[in-house]
Scaffold this motif. Structure first.
Motif, PDB file in Angstrom:
ATOM      1  N   GLY A 120     -11.630   5.760 -35.000  1.00 27.75           N
ATOM      2  CA  GLY A 120     -11.061   5.194 -36.008  1.00 27.75           C
ATOM      3  C   GLY A 120     -12.061   4.776 -37.358  1.00 27.75           C
ATOM      4  N   ILE A 121     -11.297   5.045 -38.479  1.00 24.95           N
ATOM      5  CA  ILE A 121     -12.668   4.993 -39.568  1.00 24.95           C
ATOM      6  C   ILE A 121     -11.284   3.408 -40.015  1.00 24.95           C
ATOM      7  N   GLU A 122     -11.827   2.622 -40.592  1.00 25.34           N
ATOM      8  CA  GLU A 122     -10.772   1.989 -41.266  1.00 25.34           C
ATOM      9  C   GLU A 122     -11.857   1.279 -42.445  1.00 25.34           C
ATOM     10  N   PRO A 123     -10.005   1.947 -43.283  1.00 27.86           N
ATOM     11  CA  PRO A 123     -10.832   1.435 -44.934  1.00 27.86           C
ATOM     12  C   PRO A 123     -10.588  -0.125 -45.149  1.00 27.86           C
ATOM     13  N   GLU A 124     -11.749  -0.022 -46.470  1.00 31.97           N
ATOM     14  CA  GLU A 124     -11.919  -1.535 -46.553  1.00 31.97           C
ATOM     15  C   GLU A 124     -12.839  -1.621 -47.655  1.00 31.97           C
ATOM     16  N   PRO A 125     -11.798  -2.559 -48.673  1.00 32.68           N
ATOM     17  CA  PRO A 125     -11.765  -3.222 -50.039  1.00 32.68           C
ATOM     18  C   PRO A 125     -13.298  -3.413 -50.214  1.00 32.68           C
ATOM     19  N   TYR A 173     -15.092   4.753 -48.906  1.00 34.38           N
ATOM     20  CA  TYR A 173     -13.178   4.505 -48.481  1.00 34.38           C
ATOM     21  C   TYR A 173     -12.729   3.332 -48.114  1.00 34.38           C
ATOM     22  N   GLN A 174     -12.120   3.270 -49.038  1.00 29.70           N
ATOM     23  CA  GLN A 174     -11.213   1.481 -49.511  1.00 29.70           C
ATOM     24  C   GLN A 174      -9.650   1.865 -49.856  1.00 29.70           C
ATOM     25  N   THR A 175      -9.524   3.430 -49.034  1.00 26.18           N
ATOM     26  CA  THR A 175      -7.460   2.826 -48.971  1.00 26.18           C
ATOM     27  C   THR A 175      -7.522   4.770 -48.149  1.00 26.18           C
ATOM     28  N   ASN A 176      -6.581   4.367 -47.301  1.00 28.40           N
ATOM     29  CA  ASN A 176      -6.001   5.666 -45.798  1.00 28.40           C
ATOM     30  C   ASN A 176      -6.199   5.923 -46.699  1.00 28.40           C
ATOM     31  N   ALA A 177      -4.960   7.166 -47.837  1.00 25.83           N
ATOM     32  CA  ALA A 177      -6.438   8.419 -47.998  1.00 25.83           C
ATOM     33  C   ALA A 177      -7.093   8.903 -47.929  1.00 25.83           C
ATOM     34  N   GLU A 178      -8.376   7.720 -48.728  1.00 25.52           N
ATOM     35  CA  GLU A 178      -9.540   8.266 -48.569  1.00 25.52           C
ATOM     36  C   GLU A 178     -10.375   8.556 -47.220  1.00 25.52           C
ATOM     37  N   VAL A 179      -9.633   8.066 -46.723  1.00 23.98           N
ATOM     38  CA  VAL A 179     -10.240   8.181 -44.722  1.00 23.98           C
ATOM     39  C   VAL A 179      -9.504   9.443 -43.968  1.00 23.98           C
ATOM     40  N   CYS A 207      -4.333  -2.640 -47.002  1.00 29.28           N
ATOM     41  CA  CYS A 207      -3.286  -2.145 -48.316  1.00 29.28           C
ATOM     42  C   CYS A 207      -3.386  -3.256 -49.544  1.00 29.28           C
ATOM     43  N   VAL A 208      -2.620  -3.969 -48.559  1.00 29.35           N
ATOM     44  CA  VAL A 208      -1.979  -4.855 -50.172  1.00 29.35           C
ATOM     45  C   VAL A 208      -3.047  -5.551 -51.044  1.00 29.35           C
ATOM     46  N   VAL A 209      -4.009  -5.058 -50.410  1.00 30.04           N
ATOM     47  CA  VAL A 209      -5.176  -5.304 -52.129  1.00 30.04           C
ATOM     48  C   VAL A 209      -5.466  -4.212 -52.668  1.00 30.04           C
ATOM     49  N   VAL A 210      -5.479  -2.891 -52.652  1.00 35.03           N
ATOM     50  CA  VAL A 210      -6.216  -2.249 -53.195  1.00 35.03           C
ATOM     51  C   VAL A 210      -5.301  -1.018 -53.274  1.00 35.03           C
TER      52      VAL A 210
END
Length: 314
Positions: free
Chosen positions: A168-173, A177-183, A204-207
């Motif tokens: 699993g890849i986790e987006p991170e601010p 890759y920091q958004t769901n769409a990028e992953v 999600c809330v942050v970015v």
């Protein structure tokens, strides 16, 4: 006719239990009424340089005695490789540094399969300004191919079926890759059934411009959801109910079709871990209808493997 909410299984991230050894962490969460534990790759719990078959046997025995499930293994400890948080990254310009991170993640994949977790989670790391996005994509894809090969070789050698553990890849601010769409774009170009999205509600809330919409759009490709509260879109994890996240709205989205794990991640709350875990569970039971629904699934086994449809563009 009212819609029956899908059952949700609740875990707690071991990053918030660093003062305990892994056995005590499992027993504490079982005592507090959790369904699972999200293990962490760190020196206290699953040491990537020392964890072996005997450790895995002891951990599995403790899980079996308590009835708790190890739902995933997070590999994002910020200081396993450096005093600089999360460095080096998989997209570091130095190939030797990229290799160090890749070696750590391979160790995590092997440990995860040894324990029997259904999901091993990692992130891209930060991209330096001098690195072009396309170059970072290429480096990440190279690393991902190695990790998938490592996963398959490990499962095959252990006689375990493909899909029993996935990545699993986790987006991170602030990461490449920091958004769901990028992953989701990585998943689309890779095309592997063993690669999934691991969402984090607070991230999600942050970015994200539309955090709730992004959460909902990407649930079909999500195997794990970390939750915490956020205040003023500042990336600091708070006990659910202590910030500004509309958890009732999140619960409604999850009730419509999510059957994966929800894991509370409060890495700054170890000194008050029992209180933080208790408050989180009580709050989320009210906000998420699936946690109040009698379970119709076996909590001792991973969630069923699902086929994915095409990844949506955002």
């Amino acid at each position: 006719m009212p819609v029956t909410p899908h059952p949700i299984r609740l875990a707690y991230n071991a990053n918030g239990l660093r003062s305990l050894d892994v056995g005590d962490a499992v027993r504490t969460l079982a005592d507090l009424g959790y369904d699972g534990i999200e293990l962490s790759l760190n020196h206290q719990h699953v040491d990537p340089w020392a964890f072996g078959p005997a450790d895995a046997d002891r951990l599995r025995a403790t899980l079996e005695r308590t009835g708790l499930t190890a739902c995933s293994l997070a590999t994002g400890d910020p200081h396993l490789l450096s005093d600089s948080p999360f460095e080096p990254a998989l997209v570091d310009p130095d190939p030797a540094e990229r290799a160090r991170r890749l070696d750590l993640l391979q160790r995590g994949v092997r440990a995860g399969a040894l324990i029997g977790v259904p999901l091993v989670v990692f992130s891209s790391g930060r991209r330096r300004p001098e690195v072009a996005p396309a170059q970072a994509d290429a480096w990440f894809d190279e690393a991902l191919a190695v990790l998938l090969d490592t996963l398959h070789d490990t499962l095959d050698a252990a006689g375990l079926p493909r899909g029993s553990t996935v990545l699993g890849i986790e987006p991170e601010p602030g990461f490449h890759y920091q958004t769901n769409a990028e992953v989701a774009a990585v998943m689309e170009r890779t095309g592997s059934p063993d690669l999934w999205l691991s969402q984090d509600l607070g991230h999600c809330v942050v970015v994200e411009d539309d955090a709730l919409g992004s959460l909902e759009r990407h649930l079909p490709f999500t195997r794990h959801l970390q939750v915490e509260d956020i205040a003023d879109r500042v990336h600091a994890h708070l006990v659910p109910g202590d910030g500004h996240v509309d958890f009732d709205a999140v619960g409604a989205v999850l009730a419509a079709g999510y059957e994966g794990w929800v894991s509370v991640e409060l890495y700054d709350h170890d000194p008050v871990h029992r209180e933080a875990a208790r408050r989180s569970r009580e709050f989320l039971r009210e906000a998420f209808p699936g946690l109040r629904t009698p379970a119709t699934i076996d909590l001792t086994t991973p969630a069923p493997r699902r086929e994915r449809v095409a990844v949506p563009r955002s």
